[in-house]
Motif scaffolding. Sequence first.
Motif, PDB file in Angstrom:
ATOM      1  N   ARG A  60      16.431   8.534 -43.211  1.00 45.12           N
ATOM      2  CA  ARG A  60      17.358   7.410 -43.151  1.00 45.12           C
ATOM      3  C   ARG A  60      17.081   6.449 -44.305  1.00 45.12           C
ATOM      4  O   ARG A  60      15.943   6.256 -44.719  1.00 45.12           O
ATOM      5  N   GLU A  91      28.761  12.761 -33.834  1.00 43.22           N
ATOM      6  CA  GLU A  91      27.751  12.009 -34.574  1.00 43.22           C
ATOM      7  C   GLU A  91      26.357  12.512 -34.217  1.00 43.22           C
ATOM      8  O   GLU A  91      26.039  12.706 -33.052  1.00 43.22           O
ATOM      9  N   LYS A  92      25.539  12.708 -35.252  1.00 41.13           N
ATOM     10  CA  LYS A  92      24.179  13.187 -35.064  1.00 41.13           C
ATOM     11  C   LYS A  92      23.225  12.266 -35.803  1.00 41.13           C
ATOM     12  O   LYS A  92      23.444  11.924 -36.961  1.00 41.13           O
ATOM     13  N   LYS A  93      22.152  11.845 -35.139  1.00 41.46           N
ATOM     14  CA  LYS A  93      21.168  10.962 -35.761  1.00 41.46           C
ATOM     15  C   LYS A  93      20.320  11.733 -36.770  1.00 41.46           C
ATOM     16  O   LYS A  93      19.864  12.840 -36.496  1.00 41.46           O
ATOM     17  N   LYS A  99      23.298   8.119 -39.311  1.00 36.14           N
ATOM     18  CA  LYS A  99      23.970   9.196 -38.579  1.00 36.14           C
ATOM     19  C   LYS A  99      24.879   9.987 -39.513  1.00 36.14           C
ATOM     20  O   LYS A  99      25.363   9.460 -40.514  1.00 36.14           O
TER      21      LYS A  99
END
Length: 274
Positions: free
Chosen positions: A186, A178-180, A171
Motif C-alpha cells: 500500500r 474490491e480486494k485489499k 484496494k
Amino acid sequence: MKNNQQMGNTNYPNYGYLFYYDYYNSENNSVSKNNKAHDAILNAKVSKKEFEGLQLKTIYPGLVLGTGYTHNLKGADGFKIGFYFDHTSGLPVIPGASIKGALRNAFPGRQSKIYKNPKNKLVQKRRAKKIEEAKYNYMASILPSEKIKNLNQTEIENLIDEIELEIFEGKVKEEGKEKKLPTAKRDTFFNAEIIKGNKNGEIFGDDYITHHKDPLKNPTPLMFLKILPNVTWGFNFKLHDGKISAKEKEILFEKIILYFGLGAKTNLGYGQFE
C-alpha cells in the motif's frame, strides 16, 4: 523537549516547546509574553538538509499550519493562533495524513458518495454532481496521456476511480469486487519536512488576520505565525506501481499540490508552492 538538538549543521532549540510552553510568563497572577521566546522563534534558522525526493518551495505569502490549535491567553500580546510542530524535533512539519487528505480531495470519490446518498437533499446532490464532473475532468487533464488516449469518458472515469481506490484505500478491483492490498504494497504518506530555509536560512515570520466582530467598531488585528516564502519542503512517499507507476503517482501528487496548495488559509493565498 527543551534541550538543543541537531539538524544538519545547525543547533536549534525545540521551537514547539518555545511556542507552547516558554512563550508566556506568569507572575503575580498576570500573564505576559516572553519576548526572548518570541524572538527566538522568529529568528530561527536551519541549514540545508540532504534530501532525495519531491522538493517544493513556498511562495508569497507563505504557509500556515495548525490554526485549529489554541494559542491565545486573554489580555496577553503575541501570537494568537496555534501552529503545528513535530513533537520530537520541535520543527514544523506537514503531517502525512494531511497531505493524503489534501491529495484525495482532488479526486471525485467523496462527491460520488454525497449525490448517491438518498438521505441528502436534492440541492446537495446537484452540487456534488457538478463538483464530481469538474474533478473527473481535472484528473483526466493531469493523468499521463498515454494512459487515457484510447479510452472513452466512462473508461477514463473508471480508471480514475480505481487509481483513487488503490492510492488512498489500499484496494484493487478484481472481477468487479474490491480486494485489499497487503500492507507492504500500500502507498504510504510521510510527513513533509523543511529541507532548507530562505536565502538567509530563516523559516518563520509573523502575519496578521483582521476579523470584524462588530461592523461599527475598529477590528482587532491578531498576530499569527507562518512559514516564510522561499522555504523548501521535502515530500516523502513510499509508492508502488499499480494502475499507474510509482513515478507517475509522484508526478500526479506534485501537480495537485501546485494547483490546490496545502495547509490553512489557501483561499487567501497561503500554502502555495513552486
